[in-house]
Design a protein around this motif. Sequence first.
Motif, PDB file in Angstrom:
ATOM      1  N   LEU A   1      30.098  17.120  31.441  1.00 24.88           N
ATOM      2  CA  LEU A   1      29.256  16.947  30.329  1.00 24.88           C
ATOM      3  C   LEU A   1      30.154  16.153  29.337  1.00 24.88           C
ATOM      4  CD1 LEU A   1      27.196  19.996  30.335  1.00 24.88           C
ATOM      5  CD2 LEU A   1      26.574  17.745  30.998  1.00 24.88           C
ATOM      6  N   GLY A   2      29.485  15.002  28.447  1.00 23.91           N
ATOM      7  CA  GLY A   2      29.910  14.387  27.601  1.00 23.91           C
ATOM      8  C   GLY A   2      29.140  14.599  26.580  1.00 23.91           C
ATOM      9  N   ILE A   3      29.773  14.336  25.181  1.00 26.81           N
ATOM     10  CA  ILE A   3      28.796  14.477  23.781  1.00 26.81           C
ATOM     11  C   ILE A   3      29.191  13.251  22.913  1.00 26.81           C
ATOM     12  CG2 ILE A   3      30.541  16.276  22.609  1.00 26.81           C
ATOM     13  CD1 ILE A   3      28.027  17.304  21.125  1.00 26.81           C
ATOM     14  N   CYS A   4      28.344  12.709  22.337  1.00 25.44           N
ATOM     15  CA  CYS A   4      28.844  11.553  21.602  1.00 25.44           C
ATOM     16  C   CYS A   4      29.043  12.072  20.040  1.00 25.44           C
ATOM     17  CB  CYS A   4      27.469  10.420  21.524  1.00 25.44           C
ATOM     18  SG  CYS A   4      27.495   9.269  20.195  1.00 25.44           S
ATOM     19  N   ARG A   5      30.191  11.357  19.448  1.00 20.36           N
ATOM     20  CA  ARG A   5      30.678  11.795  18.220  1.00 20.36           C
ATOM     21  C   ARG A   5      29.725  11.259  17.153  1.00 20.36           C
ATOM     22  NH1 ARG A   5      35.239  10.220  20.886  1.00 20.36           N
ATOM     23  NH2 ARG A   5      35.687   8.442  19.514  1.00 20.36           N
ATOM     24  N   ALA A   6      28.948  10.179  17.574  1.00 22.26           N
ATOM     25  CA  ALA A   6      28.136   9.588  16.537  1.00 22.26           C
ATOM     26  C   ALA A   6      26.907  10.178  16.223  1.00 22.26           C
ATOM     27  CB  ALA A   6      28.044   8.186  16.828  1.00 22.26           C
ATOM     28  N   CYS A   7      26.057  10.565  17.382  1.00 23.44           N
ATOM     29  CA  CYS A   7      24.975  11.120  17.176  1.00 23.44           C
ATOM     30  C   CYS A   7      24.739  12.431  17.833  1.00 23.44           C
ATOM     31  CB  CYS A   7      23.860   9.983  17.903  1.00 23.44           C
ATOM     32  SG  CYS A   7      23.820  10.170  19.638  1.00 23.44           S
ATOM     33  N   GLY A   8      25.620  13.133  18.595  1.00 25.63           N
ATOM     34  CA  GLY A   8      25.652  14.172  19.088  1.00 25.63           C
ATOM     35  C   GLY A   8      24.907  14.424  20.443  1.00 25.63           C
ATOM     36  N   HIS A   9      24.500  13.178  21.092  1.00 27.48           N
ATOM     37  CA  HIS A   9      23.900  13.229  22.283  1.00 27.48           C
ATOM     38  C   HIS A   9      24.638  13.775  23.462  1.00 27.48           C
ATOM     39  CE1 HIS A   9      20.648  12.425  24.953  1.00 27.48           C
ATOM     40  NE2 HIS A   9      21.540  11.692  25.611  1.00 27.48           N
ATOM     41  N   VAL A  10      24.225  14.714  24.283  1.00 24.83           N
ATOM     42  CA  VAL A  10      25.004  15.063  25.392  1.00 24.83           C
ATOM     43  C   VAL A  10      24.460  14.734  26.550  1.00 24.83           C
ATOM     44  CG1 VAL A  10      25.268  17.291  26.743  1.00 24.83           C
ATOM     45  CG2 VAL A  10      25.484  17.395  24.232  1.00 24.83           C
ATOM     46  N   PHE A  11      25.469  14.243  27.394  1.00 24.82           N
ATOM     47  CA  PHE A  11      24.871  13.659  28.844  1.00 24.82           C
ATOM     48  C   PHE A  11      25.891  13.858  29.976  1.00 24.82           C
ATOM     49  CE2 PHE A  11      26.908   9.413  28.751  1.00 24.82           C
ATOM     50  CZ  PHE A  11      26.995   9.430  27.667  1.00 24.82           C
ATOM     51  N   ASN A  12      25.326  13.827  31.206  1.00 32.51           N
ATOM     52  CA  ASN A  12      26.260  13.882  32.293  1.00 32.51           C
ATOM     53  C   ASN A  12      26.805  12.758  32.702  1.00 32.51           C
ATOM     54  OD1 ASN A  12      27.595  14.867  34.689  1.00 32.51           O
ATOM     55  ND2 ASN A  12      25.500  15.128  35.897  1.00 32.51           N
ATOM     56  N   LEU A  13      28.031  12.586  32.530  1.00 25.82           N
ATOM     57  CA  LEU A  13      28.798  11.367  32.661  1.00 25.82           C
ATOM     58  C   LEU A  13      28.825  11.081  34.286  1.00 25.82           C
ATOM     59  CD1 LEU A  13      31.741  12.510  30.345  1.00 25.82           C
ATOM     60  CD2 LEU A  13      30.293  10.623  29.972  1.00 25.82           C
ATOM     61  N   ALA A  14      28.754  11.865  35.198  1.00 29.41           N
ATOM     62  CA  ALA A  14      28.750  12.016  36.680  1.00 29.41           C
ATOM     63  C   ALA A  14      27.537  11.637  37.200  1.00 29.41           C
ATOM     64  CB  ALA A  14      29.618  13.111  37.387  1.00 29.41           C
ATOM     65  N   PHE A  15      26.381  11.656  36.340  1.00 23.48           N
ATOM     66  CA  PHE A  15      25.086  11.549  36.875  1.00 23.48           C
ATOM     67  C   PHE A  15      25.162  10.206  37.937  1.00 23.48           C
ATOM     68  CE2 PHE A  15      20.814  10.219  37.205  1.00 23.48           C
ATOM     69  CZ  PHE A  15      20.145  11.317  37.420  1.00 23.48           C
ATOM     70  N   ASP A  16      24.492  10.550  39.154  1.00 28.49           N
ATOM     71  CA  ASP A  16      24.172   9.565  40.075  1.00 28.49           C
ATOM     72  C   ASP A  16      22.848   9.296  40.628  1.00 28.49           C
ATOM     73  OD1 ASP A  16      23.909   7.706  42.370  1.00 28.49           O
ATOM     74  OD2 ASP A  16      25.226   9.200  43.755  1.00 28.49           O
ATOM     75  N   PRO A  17      22.212   8.409  40.026  1.00 26.79           N
ATOM     76  CA  PRO A  17      20.598   8.284  40.155  1.00 26.79           C
ATOM     77  C   PRO A  17      20.167   8.409  41.611  1.00 26.79           C
ATOM     78  CG  PRO A  17      21.548   6.378  39.175  1.00 26.79           C
ATOM     79  CD  PRO A  17      22.482   7.276  39.277  1.00 26.79           C
ATOM     80  N   GLU A  18      21.113   7.868  42.571  1.00 31.58           N
ATOM     81  CA  GLU A  18      20.942   7.808  43.945  1.00 31.58           C
ATOM     82  C   GLU A  18      20.760   9.270  44.582  1.00 31.58           C
ATOM     83  OE1 GLU A  18      20.172   5.017  45.969  1.00 31.58           O
ATOM     84  OE2 GLU A  18      20.156   4.120  43.913  1.00 31.58           O
ATOM     85  N   LEU A  19      21.427  10.195  43.794  1.00 28.49           N
ATOM     86  CA  LEU A  19      21.036  11.639  44.604  1.00 28.49           C
ATOM     87  C   LEU A  19      19.737  12.231  44.096  1.00 28.49           C
ATOM     88  CD1 LEU A  19      24.555  13.218  43.734  1.00 28.49           C
ATOM     89  CD2 LEU A  19      23.457  12.550  46.026  1.00 28.49           C
ATOM     90  N   VAL A  20      18.975  11.663  43.238  1.00 30.68           N
ATOM     91  CA  VAL A  20      17.991  12.274  42.685  1.00 30.68           C
ATOM     92  C   VAL A  20      16.686  11.383  43.065  1.00 30.68           C
ATOM     93  CG1 VAL A  20      16.689  12.871  40.448  1.00 30.68           C
ATOM     94  CG2 VAL A  20      18.932  12.848  40.701  1.00 30.68           C
ATOM     95  N   LYS A  21      15.789  12.067  43.742  1.00 33.06           N
ATOM     96  CA  LYS A  21      14.289  11.387  43.958  1.00 33.06           C
ATOM     97  C   LYS A  21      13.286  12.437  43.924  1.00 33.06           C
ATOM     98  CE  LYS A  21      16.008   7.814  47.211  1.00 33.06           C
ATOM     99  NZ  LYS A  21      17.247   8.187  48.100  1.00 33.06           N
ATOM    100  N   TYR A  22      12.291  12.271  43.079  1.00 32.38           N
ATOM    101  CA  TYR A  22      11.225  13.150  42.873  1.00 32.38           C
ATOM    102  C   TYR A  22      10.114  12.716  43.663  1.00 32.38           C
ATOM    103  CZ  TYR A  22      13.890  14.543  38.810  1.00 32.38           C
ATOM    104  OH  TYR A  22      14.788  14.678  38.025  1.00 32.38           O
ATOM    105  N   ALA A  23       9.711  13.832  44.433  1.00 34.56           N
ATOM    106  CA  ALA A  23       8.439  13.608  45.557  1.00 34.56           C
ATOM    107  C   ALA A  23       7.927  14.912  45.637  1.00 34.56           C
ATOM    108  CB  ALA A  23       8.984  12.949  46.569  1.00 34.56           C
ATOM    109  N   GLU A  24       6.961  15.211  46.607  1.00 32.97           N
ATOM    110  CA  GLU A  24       6.433  16.410  46.967  1.00 32.97           C
ATOM    111  C   GLU A  24       7.455  17.436  47.155  1.00 32.97           C
ATOM    112  OE1 GLU A  24       2.226  16.788  48.688  1.00 32.97           O
ATOM    113  OE2 GLU A  24       3.192  14.853  49.618  1.00 32.97           O
ATOM    114  N   GLY A  25       7.229  18.646  46.838  1.00 28.71           N
ATOM    115  CA  GLY A  25       8.139  19.569  47.175  1.00 28.71           C
ATOM    116  C   GLY A  25       8.819  19.912  45.687  1.00 28.71           C
ATOM    117  N   TYR A  26       8.415  19.273  44.805  1.00 27.77           N
ATOM    118  CA  TYR A  26       9.055  19.610  43.598  1.00 27.77           C
ATOM    119  C   TYR A  26       7.854  20.256  42.874  1.00 27.77           C
ATOM    120  CZ  TYR A  26      10.939  18.322  39.072  1.00 27.77           C
ATOM    121  OH  TYR A  26      11.745  18.408  37.760  1.00 27.77           O
ATOM    122  N   GLU A  27       8.382  21.662  42.660  1.00 30.42           N
ATOM    123  CA  GLU A  27       7.602  22.671  42.060  1.00 30.42           C
ATOM    124  C   GLU A  27       7.988  22.816  40.786  1.00 30.42           C
ATOM    125  OE1 GLU A  27       4.666  24.473  41.202  1.00 30.42           O
ATOM    126  OE2 GLU A  27       4.260  23.622  43.049  1.00 30.42           O
TER     127      GLU A  27
END
Length: 394
Positions: A52-78
């Motif tokens: 996790l990283g945080i922006c010193r300008a606006c305070g936004h927090v996000f995952n620097l290691a996020f890989d969109p390929e790992l994430v797919k939303y489909a059925e089974g998502y409850e």
Amino acid sequence: MTSPHDTGQTCLTCGATAVDRFLHLPAVPVFCNVLLPTEVEARDAPRGDLDLGICRACGHVFNLAFDPELVKYAEGYENSLHHSPRFQSYAEELAAELRDRHRLTEAHVVEIACGQGDFLKLVCSEPGCTGTGFDPSFRGQAPGKGIAIEREYFGARPLEKAIDLICCRHALEHIDDPAGFLRMVKSAVPAGSQPAVFFEVPNSLYSLRDGGVWDFIYEHVSYFCGRSLSACFARAGYSVRRTWETFDGQFLCLEADDKEAGSTPPVLSPVPAAGELVGLAAGLGGQMNGLLESWRARFAEIAAGGGRVAVWGTGSKGVTFLNLMGDAGSVGVPVDINPQKQGLFVPGTGHRVAAPENLAELGIRLVLVMNPVYTAEIEGMVRAQGVDAEVVGV
Ligand SMILES: [Zn+2]
């Protein structure tokens, strides 16, 4: 402004190159909200790193290691929270507010990531109001008259009908380029239509400042505060009207539109200075470890006496908590009121999800409520099962 933790990366929302790294949680389950049919599959569930990283300008927090390929939303998502009366009444109030404020009679509403369409149906309940929802995880039939749900991502096809309101709840935090996504939303609106835009996301202040430390999950790329959410919309070309907190500060809402900003400045929910947020973020790892150590000790004490601990709620918070607890969490019993989750297994740890009706036979000595907003509601359900264990909001 320089920092020893600077990553050289660019903020996802405001675009500043001022991002500090502050918390690393390796190999967490990629899908906290996908429970598995067997223990083996649950233990083998895909994992990814939270960096996790945080922006010193606006305070936004996000995952620097996020890989969109790992994430797919489909059925089974409850991910439906509609089983909770507390959440349901919140959704009803919110929908009523939107109907009143935007005079949604004879209107057309679009909802992005509408799930099974429960909220869209509430927003479109006035006479003549129609709705179109988009969600690839949609299964089954449209929830009501005048409601159509497309089983696809929003933006797959251009829209034709004029829109009065676009709403989107708890989706923007999943998207790896939120500003680009908002630009796409803007460009998908038919010419001549100037809809109001309503977005709701988890409030990062709740995690950074108010103790909601179990909310950091792989599925969320972004953790918005009022300032960073507003910056993201402004960067995408929207005029932000206001941001405000709901659900005891756990959620953050924003309204914007495509009209000229005019003379009225946006009304933003209070956010501490970015420097203060960076300080809170820097202390988070220590705070999280302290909490885990104390819960591990308590679990061990209960295990030694032959008892078990109910961990109530198998959404993100419960699943993250059980995974971070490690071996000490083995006396934990995840409990959920959603019948579609009961009997399934928690990704990462392989715990089997119990129903509230099972509590009495499990030797429960302590009930941890993973979202304190539900503590009173859950204490009532625990007592109704004849269980006198202590009930604590975590
Ligand atoms: Zn930023």
